[in-house]
Design a protein around this motif. Structure first.
Motif, PDB file in Angstrom:
ATOM      1  N   ARG A 105       1.052  -1.261  -0.082  1.00  0.00           N
ATOM      2  CA  ARG A 105       0.008   0.082  -0.082  1.00  0.00           C
ATOM      3  C   ARG A 105       0.682   1.401   0.095  1.00  0.00           C
ATOM      4  O   ARG A 105       0.307   2.310   0.337  1.00  0.00           O
ATOM      5  N   GLY A 106       2.150   1.260  -0.542  1.00  0.00           N
ATOM      6  CA  GLY A 106       3.110   2.425  -0.271  1.00  0.00           C
ATOM      7  C   GLY A 106       2.645   3.348  -1.542  1.00  0.00           C
ATOM      8  O   GLY A 106       1.901   2.906  -2.558  1.00  0.00           O
ATOM      9  N   GLU A 107       3.451   4.288  -1.548  1.00  0.00           N
ATOM     10  CA  GLU A 107       3.388   5.354  -2.911  1.00  0.00           C
ATOM     11  C   GLU A 107       4.059   4.515  -3.843  1.00  0.00           C
ATOM     12  O   GLU A 107       4.923   3.560  -3.693  1.00  0.00           O
ATOM     13  N   THR A 108       4.078   5.429  -5.156  1.00  0.00           N
ATOM     14  CA  THR A 108       4.419   4.753  -6.203  1.00  0.00           C
ATOM     15  C   THR A 108       5.739   4.409  -6.341  1.00  0.00           C
ATOM     16  O   THR A 108       6.151   3.099  -6.818  1.00  0.00           O
ATOM     17  N   GLU A 109       6.766   5.295  -5.791  1.00  0.00           N
ATOM     18  CA  GLU A 109       8.169   5.013  -5.699  1.00  0.00           C
ATOM     19  C   GLU A 109       8.551   3.827  -4.867  1.00  0.00           C
ATOM     20  O   GLU A 109       9.356   3.031  -5.304  1.00  0.00           O
ATOM     21  N   ASP A 110       7.853   3.606  -3.774  1.00  0.00           N
ATOM     22  CA  ASP A 110       8.232   2.377  -2.829  1.00  0.00           C
ATOM     23  C   ASP A 110       7.714   1.170  -3.498  1.00  0.00           C
ATOM     24  O   ASP A 110       8.258   0.141  -3.385  1.00  0.00           O
ATOM     25  N   ARG A 111       6.482   1.260  -4.185  1.00  0.00           N
ATOM     26  CA  ARG A 111       6.152   0.181  -4.712  1.00  0.00           C
ATOM     27  C   ARG A 111       7.008  -0.176  -6.109  1.00  0.00           C
ATOM     28  O   ARG A 111       7.286  -1.731  -6.041  1.00  0.00           O
ATOM     29  N   ARG A 112       7.388   0.687  -6.740  1.00  0.00           N
ATOM     30  CA  ARG A 112       8.387   0.172  -7.819  1.00  0.00           C
ATOM     31  C   ARG A 112       9.642  -0.362  -7.300  1.00  0.00           C
ATOM     32  O   ARG A 112      10.083  -1.308  -8.076  1.00  0.00           O
ATOM     33  N   PHE A 113      10.064   0.264  -6.173  1.00  0.00           N
ATOM     34  CA  PHE A 113      11.189  -0.473  -5.668  1.00  0.00           C
ATOM     35  C   PHE A 113      11.012  -1.802  -5.476  1.00  0.00           C
ATOM     36  O   PHE A 113      12.110  -2.755  -5.323  1.00  0.00           O
ATOM     37  N   ALA A 114       9.947  -2.221  -4.653  1.00  0.00           N
ATOM     38  CA  ALA A 114       9.580  -3.572  -4.111  1.00  0.00           C
ATOM     39  C   ALA A 114       9.259  -4.282  -5.182  1.00  0.00           C
ATOM     40  O   ALA A 114       9.876  -5.448  -5.134  1.00  0.00           O
ATOM     41  N   MET A 115       8.734  -4.074  -6.361  1.00  0.00           N
ATOM     42  CA  MET A 115       8.520  -4.842  -7.295  1.00  0.00           C
ATOM     43  C   MET A 115       9.840  -5.258  -7.980  1.00  0.00           C
ATOM     44  O   MET A 115      10.142  -6.247  -8.628  1.00  0.00           O
ATOM     45  N   SER A 116      10.815  -4.152  -8.174  1.00  0.00           N
ATOM     46  CA  SER A 116      12.106  -4.377  -8.468  1.00  0.00           C
ATOM     47  C   SER A 116      12.783  -5.700  -7.828  1.00  0.00           C
ATOM     48  O   SER A 116      13.586  -6.437  -8.556  1.00  0.00           O
ATOM     49  N   ILE A 117      12.577  -5.628  -6.482  1.00  0.00           N
ATOM     50  CA  ILE A 117      13.466  -6.551  -5.493  1.00  0.00           C
ATOM     51  C   ILE A 117      12.816  -7.920  -6.031  1.00  0.00           C
ATOM     52  O   ILE A 117      13.485  -9.066  -6.331  1.00  0.00           O
TER      53      ILE A 117
END
Length: 268
Positions: free
Chosen positions: A77-89
């Motif tokens: 449920r994070g902001e776009t930047e946090d979600r993008r980084f999580a998906m990259s991991i």
């Protein structure tokens, strides 16, 4: 038995001190095993390697607990930047997970004191670091495609002697990613993989006979504690060193160690 415990202590410290530098902790473990005269089977050696890697992964979790919390929040449920980084991991995990699942037996055989292989892979690591050191500095972030390519580099780094952090940081830098982001991403991307592999191997340990458990459990525990304590210290100290120091210094070290290992094998 006492000899195995001392060996586990030494190997654990080596793992903790080398995991966060681009010099291949698994390669150093294989060289140290050869010098110490380990009598463990390839499967047991692989289990020990995963265990001490789990210890340094736990040290990473402790050091980067704020970052990991942001990744978890960003995933759901994070902001776009946090979600993008999580998906990259998550994307970066796919190649290594595939290799680990389908080539486990082949990988285990590589962890059987093959000093020549370690030497050659260390030389390749050194050359890769030299190449990355010449890359231009940028402020690029990790894209999804970048994450997958870096994940391929991590999968290749399963080979003993190929530095995982060296391969992933070098690949990141060659892709134009900022070195500080590259180091942070490199240290965080391995945590889920190692924890998952460690959980799987713990099932194998419990399935052993009581005699085998008594022979392996204490050395594994000693190695884990030694790697965690030394890794906790090294992670905090070495992160800045990796971000700021020139990779050419690590490249020279890897080339020297690889050449010595290969020469030792030929002359033995």
């Amino acid at each position: 038995m006492n000899g195995e415990i001392w060996n586990a202590l030494i190997l654990g410290i080596i793992q903790g001190l080398t995991e966060f530098l681009p010099v291949s902790s698994s390669g150093h473990l294989e060289l140290a095993r050869n010098i110490l005269g380990s009598t463990w089977s390839p499967g047991s050696n692989m289990m020990f390697t995963v265990t001490v890697h789990g210890a340094t992964a736990l040290a990473t979790v402790v050091t980067f607990q704020k970052d990991i919390r942001q990744i978890l929040i960003g995933l759901f449920r994070g902001e776009t930047e946090d979600r993008r980084f999580a998906m990259s991991i998550l994307l970066s995990m796919i190649p290594a997970a595939i290799v680990g699942l389908y080539f486990e037996d082949v990988i285990e055989m590589l962890f059987d004191g093959n000093v020549l292989l370690v030497g050659v892979m260390l030389i390749i690591t050194g050359l890769l670091l030299f190449l990355a050191d010449r890359a231009k500095k940028t402020h690029k972030k990790v894209s999804k495609m970048d994450a997958f390519v870096i994940g391929i580099a991590q999968a290749i780094a399963i080979l003993p002697g190929i530095s995982r952090s060296g391969a992933t940081i070098s690949t990141s830098v060659l892709l134009g990613i900022d070195r500080e982001r590259a180091a942070r991403f490199s240290f965080l991307m391995v945590v889920p993989l190692i924890m998952g592999k460690m959980a799987m191997d713990s099932m194998d340990l419990f399935s052993m006979s009581e005699v085998d458990q008594s022979q392996h459990l204490i050395p594994l525990l000693v190695g884990f504690i030694a790697a965690f304590i030394s890794g906790l210290w090294a992670c905090k100290i070495m992160l800045n060193l990796v971000k700021r120091a020139k990779l050419s210094g690590f490249a020279i070290y890897c080339l020297a160690m690889g050449t010595l290992a290969a020469a030792w094998t030929v002359m033995a």
